[in-house]
Write an enzyme that holds these catalytic residues in place. Sequence first.
Site, PDB file in Angstrom:
ATOM      1  N   GLY B   5      27.748  44.898  26.980  1.00 49.38           N
ATOM      2  CA  GLY B   5      28.195  45.805  28.030  1.00 49.38           C
ATOM      3  C   GLY B   5      29.711  45.932  27.426  1.00 49.38           C
ATOM      4  O   GLY B   5      30.127  45.740  26.066  1.00 49.38           O
ATOM      5  N   GLY B   7      32.227  47.689  28.872  1.00 45.51           N
ATOM      6  CA  GLY B   7      33.022  47.557  29.666  1.00 45.51           C
ATOM      7  C   GLY B   7      34.363  47.493  29.164  1.00 45.51           C
ATOM      8  O   GLY B   7      35.048  47.931  28.453  1.00 45.51           O
ATOM      9  N   PHE B   8      35.678  46.572  29.740  1.00 44.73           N
ATOM     10  CA  PHE B   8      36.758  46.499  28.907  1.00 44.73           C
ATOM     11  C   PHE B   8      36.635  46.349  27.799  1.00 44.73           C
ATOM     12  O   PHE B   8      37.501  46.139  25.931  1.00 44.73           O
ATOM     13  CB  PHE B   8      38.281  46.283  29.841  1.00 44.73           C
ATOM     14  CG  PHE B   8      38.324  47.766  30.886  1.00 44.73           C
ATOM     15  CD1 PHE B   8      38.974  48.604  30.252  1.00 44.73           C
ATOM     16  CD2 PHE B   8      38.395  47.482  32.487  1.00 44.73           C
ATOM     17  CE1 PHE B   8      39.631  49.919  31.334  1.00 44.73           C
ATOM     18  CE2 PHE B   8      38.722  48.681  33.038  1.00 44.73           C
ATOM     19  CZ  PHE B   8      39.518  50.006  32.407  1.00 44.73           C
ATOM     20  N   GLY B   9      36.256  44.877  27.477  1.00 50.97           N
ATOM     21  CA  GLY B   9      36.255  43.905  26.720  1.00 50.97           C
ATOM     22  C   GLY B   9      35.436  44.290  26.019  1.00 50.97           C
ATOM     23  O   GLY B   9      36.367  44.397  24.388  1.00 50.97           O
ATOM     24  N   GLU B 163      43.590  47.723  48.455  1.00 49.78           N
ATOM     25  CA  GLU B 163      43.390  49.330  47.591  1.00 49.78           C
ATOM     26  C   GLU B 163      42.931  49.998  48.575  1.00 49.78           C
ATOM     27  O   GLU B 163      42.899  50.940  49.506  1.00 49.78           O
ATOM     28  CB  GLU B 163      43.365  49.683  46.383  1.00 49.78           C
ATOM     29  CG  GLU B 163      44.672  48.998  45.485  1.00 49.78           C
ATOM     30  CD  GLU B 163      43.776  48.625  43.780  1.00 49.78           C
ATOM     31  OE1 GLU B 163      44.721  48.218  43.049  1.00 49.78           O
ATOM     32  OE2 GLU B 163      42.574  48.879  43.673  1.00 49.78           O
ATOM     33  N   ASP B 292      35.234  38.962  32.246  1.00 49.59           N
ATOM     34  CA  ASP B 292      35.584  38.113  33.073  1.00 49.59           C
ATOM     35  C   ASP B 292      34.279  37.280  33.573  1.00 49.59           C
ATOM     36  O   ASP B 292      33.677  36.433  34.275  1.00 49.59           O
ATOM     37  CB  ASP B 292      34.457  39.185  34.409  1.00 49.59           C
ATOM     38  CG  ASP B 292      36.131  39.654  35.278  1.00 49.59           C
ATOM     39  OD1 ASP B 292      37.341  40.105  34.474  1.00 49.59           O
ATOM     40  OD2 ASP B 292      35.658  40.970  35.493  1.00 49.59           O
TER      41      ASP B 292
END
Lengths: 435, 435
Positions: B5, B7-9, B163, B292
């Site tokens: 992954g 993503g941010f991590g 949002e 997450d």
Amino acid sequence: MVILGAGFGGLQAAKALARAPVKVTVVDRYNHHLFQPLLYQVATSVLNPGDISAPIRTVLHAPNTTVLLAEARSIDAERKVVITEAGELPYDFLVVATGATHSYFGHPEWAQFAPGLKTIDDALEIRRRVLLAFEAAERETDPERQREWMTFVIIGGGPTGVELAGALADLTHITLPQDFRRIDTTQARVLLLEGLPRVLTVYPEELSERARRDLQARGVEVRTGAMVTNVDAHGVQVGDGRISARTVLWGAGVAASPLVRSLGVPLDKAGRVKVTPNLEVPGREGLFVIGDVASILQDGKPVPGVAPAAMQMGRHTAQNIRRQIQGQPLLSFRYNDRGSFAVVGRGAAVGLTLHEKIRVKGWPAYLAWAGIHIFFLIGFRNRASVMLQWLYYFVTRRRKVRLITGGPSDELLPHSVAVPSLAEGSRSATPAHVH
Amino acid sequence: MVILGAGFGGLQAAKALARAPVKVTVVDRYNHHLFQPLLYQVATSVLNPGDISAPIRTVLHAPNTTVLLAEARSIDAERKVVITEAGELPYDFLVVATGATHSYFGHPEWAQFAPGLKTIDDALEIRRRVLLAFEAAERETDPERQREWMTFVIIGGGPTGVELAGALADLTHITLPQDFRRIDTTQARVLLLEGLPRVLTVYPEELSERARRDLQARGVEVRTGAMVTNVDAHGVQVGDGRISARTVLWGAGVAASPLVRSLGVPLDKAGRVKVTPNLEVPGREGLFVIGDVASILQDGKPVPGVAPAAMQMGRHTAQNIRRQIQGQPLLSFRYNDRGSFAVVGRGAAVGLTLHEKIRVKGWPAYLAWAGIHIFFLIGFRNRASVMLQWLYYFVTRRRKVRLITGGPSDELLPHSVAVPSLAEGSRSATPAHVH
């Protein structure tokens, strides 16, 4: 009155009628106007789709104009109605500006293997195939299959083919090399196939020759006199020879939108309506056909299927409709050819201006091309945004929109891809100092 | 070692290991890193997909890093291999950072009627549905059905739901009104449904209340304590009542990526792995789970599933891997909560900073939110481009990316749409002065 199609021709017609004493309904199957001349830059990851398109409703905001998202299926010129999938649409004046589509020379089955470039969805599909080809090559361990993934064939040496080939060559040689570990993207082959003896046949030989040299300098293999006789999932057949390639793009044939077949009038061999000098369908008063669906000769030569011609036809037809409303006779259309450009890449373009009297090439042609295209992009925001992105690409040669979209990658990667031995990859993925 | 992954991590872990004495393989099923916090702006036509994403290969260009486009199917922690659709990938260290997906609370059949917002493809699907709903309403003649098309329901009052609701309300009230002729887009209803007694429950009551008022001021109908019991193609069931709507969006539940089920270790009720203080899977040395997909308590409270937490976990794990290589003991993770913001629209946001000691709202919160998000967007080009586009939207309130893509519109428009009497439309389309 009704305008079918919000491309360059239909949009100009609608805009020129914004203050006319008519109510205008514009029908398009897409919700956006597309600046097609830069579509190849979406296909090659330089620009975003949003950079070269604008909502038709926003562009055509005049109070007398209604926009309808629908597809015209046929025209009943006898009853003066357009049949759409949403119902019938009566008209008094009708402007048909539905443009062109791909033509596979009687081989519609080639379409799945060699997508063309007409819509944003086309461009996203090409972008997806090109980017996935490098990912597949990086995963592939069989050298033969890897070569297939690293070979890109563009069929058709017209402006679209030349632009795609130049942009793909720059992608493989300049943008991507740092990003892969197992493949050397500079070894990718980009082939441009043209059936005629030279590329860009609408230009003088000198400019064709220059474009060929510019393409070759970028690493494109240009093959002229190359007649494609078959296309399949693994390559193309050219006469006796075969080129193995997993990515084949189509820039060869265009044909008029099939809608005009329903008019029941003579069409030329590209399926375009042979219109009268005032751009009407013969025998159908008030039914105008413009842009890439119109066939008209001027001084013995066909008016080319380019954006400026479509725009001029749109404005001319708007003027003729105003004249007819005022009871004045219609005027004949004359195409004012201000010039045209074909671009190979940064600093490499060719062009003709001032009624074909002046030939330009190299940096002057490139800068003229870029200036004209930025100028004509609709809306200041797009212009500023595109300029910024070009400037970025110009300086860094990085492409910002290298996005594979359309579903998760495991569904996208061709199922026929061999499972590479990841053990090999993982050997190199073992920490150097730890075991 | 392997990171699953980007993503941010995962991205932070890989970046922090760029100069470490390990070889890193990063696996992702997409070729791009996505700046998820701004994804709702792609869904609501403000930003381009390319503005909030970057090719993983370009971001992770370190020589020790290999990027593989593939989907991890399962993890065999016994044999220390990851099983992907492209083969097996052995590891010594493994960082699982595969993030979260939508959860429909045991009703997966709701997914087709109420898409969630996690990927670019999700955002493009939402954009398509929202824009097509207005086109369908414009075509529709039955007032009942028109109201259905003009009703937008967002399920879930967390940050994503808030949002989306705020951005949709601005779209209907500010951006679109000039563009339609038969419908008044300001009459569109935007409903935000939340099962709990207030929106943004992770924030203090005062800020929830402010967000509710900001939403209501923009025209959003906020219904709290509203438990959705069914979703279908024509609306949602809320307890005894029913809301007819053709566009329903899902911002309610998230669940950890199902990949971690293959680990065979205890999961929390959202499907996340209960990790040790150093973010390892209990009993599996060298197998880290972050972001997450990780469940960890700090001072008795769960570390939230937000980007800063994932980024900190990624950097922390990289540090722990370096330590383990050097024979040093691992360190426990501590989340440093620098604050969080939720935005309703221009000038309307709420936030908590400095360990929840400072509450901000209104313009100060909005400006802080915008500054932080621009700062964190990867690469200067994206930052400049996004700033330019926000500035454009800020001044003009026009949205540049109102694109319906994914095929021609006739395939997109729901087949159940009634064929409106276009004769009515065409009456108004008849020239005022001509008959």
